[in-house]
Motif scaffolding. Structure first.
Motif, PDB file in Angstrom:
ATOM      1  N   PRO A   2       0.824  -1.218   0.000  1.00 37.15           N
ATOM      2  CA  PRO A   2       0.000   0.000   0.000  1.00 37.15           C
ATOM      3  C   PRO A   2       0.858   1.268   0.000  1.00 37.15           C
ATOM      4  N   HIS A   3       0.537   2.183  -0.871  1.00 37.75           N
ATOM      5  CA  HIS A   3       1.277   3.434  -0.933  1.00 37.75           C
ATOM      6  C   HIS A   3       0.429   4.518  -1.591  1.00 37.75           C
ATOM      7  N   ILE A   4       0.821   5.757  -1.328  1.00 37.80           N
ATOM      8  CA  ILE A   4       0.299   6.891  -2.099  1.00 37.80           C
ATOM      9  C   ILE A   4       1.488   7.366  -2.922  1.00 37.80           C
ATOM     10  N   ASP A   5       1.326   7.566  -4.215  1.00 37.21           N
ATOM     11  CA  ASP A   5       2.448   8.082  -5.002  1.00 37.21           C
ATOM     12  C   ASP A   5       2.849   9.429  -4.383  1.00 37.21           C
ATOM     13  N   THR A   6       4.135   9.552  -4.069  1.00 31.94           N
ATOM     14  CA  THR A   6       4.641  10.702  -3.306  1.00 31.94           C
ATOM     15  C   THR A   6       4.133  12.033  -3.883  1.00 31.94           C
TER      16      THR A   6
ATOM     17  N   HIS B 218      -4.497   5.290  -0.239  1.00 31.97           N
ATOM     18  CA  HIS B 218      -3.408   4.377  -0.588  1.00 31.97           C
ATOM     19  C   HIS B 218      -3.929   3.384  -1.624  1.00 31.97           C
ATOM     20  N   HIS B 219      -3.087   3.021  -2.574  1.00 31.94           N
ATOM     21  CA  HIS B 219      -3.481   1.940  -3.475  1.00 31.94           C
ATOM     22  C   HIS B 219      -2.502   0.783  -3.315  1.00 31.94           C
ATOM     23  N   TYR B 220      -2.968  -0.384  -3.721  1.00 29.38           N
ATOM     24  CA  TYR B 220      -2.267  -1.597  -3.319  1.00 29.38           C
ATOM     25  C   TYR B 220      -2.698  -2.747  -4.223  1.00 29.38           C
TER      26      TYR B 220
HETATM   27 FE   LIG Z   1       1.295   3.961  -7.220  1.00 29.13          FE
END
Ligand SMILES: [Fe+2]
Ligand SMILES: O=C(O)CCC(=O)C(=O)O
Length: 339
Positions: free
Chosen positions: A215-219, A292-294
């Protein structure tokens, strides 16, 4: 992996057990797929057993399976050499110790069902021919191997340790094979509405089956505005999480981390979408800056009661615009420019 396990059922389902067709009678699984595709999106066709004359046809949608059942059961099917098919509904029985399924979150097929502002999925954004050309283009260029997947970067290099880009190191213009995709993005009102400046960074990811993305948010400070993700070669599920009560940065793990953080102590809203090959996903506004996408690390996903096996690879094109100044978004709690 062996044959997926299915059991016949009298209840309507998105999977059909089809007898009297299959490789042993000269009907390869892709021919069967194409014959059933006229009733709706077929997520997979599998041998039901070792006989070669019984197959499982999985649709994404129950209503399409019903239409195929009603049209073809106990009738001669012209596209399948005039064979008389015997069809029953079928349910997937995952061996629980082996198959990791996306637990309880329902998987949407359309972004309009997700209730996330700023997200938009367009199916069949490119043709099968264009998909082949894009795959051939990236396969003729060098891949960089990460721990579990391969990547290529164009425009600017994305650095996985800092999760940012070095704006002083311009690698050059985006490659010409991307031009038809960029032109089509501009021609779609739903996509180009959110686009204020031209896109200048492309990351190509190649995922083998079972490999996803943590899971992350593009910075925010690395990329401005909308993010586009074009899926090629195979499908996947993308999950979205909006954390409501935790320090967001602790959840922004490295993209390559194998094991997800334990989320037992945090709460988040959760949604999921099925991304078929040749579709493009737009993330803008809240979807891009606050969720967040994952991609779950699964070999098999369950989309409602339909089983979707990840293909031998999924290739994605993530197309973005590199940011040159601080981020001034409306989501400061998720923004690394405000930390
Ligand atoms: Fe991404
Ligand atoms: O593979 C995808 O569709 C998404 C990739 C992604 O999220 C990223 O590169 O930041």
């Amino acid at each position: 992996m062996g044959l997926p396990r299915f059991a016949k059922t009298n209840e309507s389902s998105s999977n059909l057990y089809v007898a009297n067709c299959g490789p042993a009678v000269g009907l390869d699984l892709d021919i069967v797929k194409s014959a059933f595709s006229k009733f709706g999106v077929v997520s997979g066709v599998y041998s039901a057993d070792e006989s070669g004359t019984r197959v499982i046809v999985s649709f994404v949608d129950n209503s399409c399976a019903r239409a195929a059942f009603e049209a073809l059961d106990r009738r001669a099917c012209e596209e399948l050499g005039g064979r008389v098919l015997h069809i029953k509904y079928s349910v997937f029985q995952p061996p629980l110790d082996k198959v990791q399924v996306n637990d309880s979150v329902p998987v949407c097929l359309e972004t309009s069902d997700m209730n996330i502002p700023g997200i938009c999925l367009i199916h069949d954004f490119i043709t099968i021919e264009e998909e082949k050309e894009l795959l051939a283009a990236v396969d003729s260029r060098p891949w960089k191997s990460l721990a579990k997947r391969r990547v290529q970067h164009y425009g600017y290099e994305f650095c996985y340790s800092t999760r940012n880009v070095n704006t002083n190191q311009h690698l050059g213009e985006l490659p010409s094979f991307l031009s038809p995709v960029l032109d089509r993005i501009s021609s779609f009102e739903e996509l180009s509405n959110t686009l204020e400046t031209s896109l200048d960074q492309l990351t190509v990811n190649e995922y083998p089956p079972g490999v996803g993305l943590s899971p992350h948010i593009d910075t925010h400070s690395a990329f401005e505005g909308s993010i586009f993700s074009l899926s090629l070669a195979g499908p996947c599920i993308m999950e979205f999480r909006k954390y409501t009560d935790i320090d967001w940065i602790s959840k922004s793990t490295s993209l390559d981390k194998e094991v997800e953080n334990s989320d037992s102590s945090s709460s988040f809203l959760r949604r999921a979408i099925y991304l078929p090959p040749r579709s493009i996903l737009l993330l803008s506004g809240e979807a891009r800056y606050a969720w967040h996408h994952y991609i779950p690390h699964h070999k098999v996903d369950l989309v409602n009661d339909s089983v979707i096996r990840r293909a031998s690879r999924r290739v994605s094109f993530t197309i973005r615009k590199v940011r040159k100044g601080p981020c001034l978004c409306q989501y400061p709690q998720y923004c690394d420019s405000r930390k």
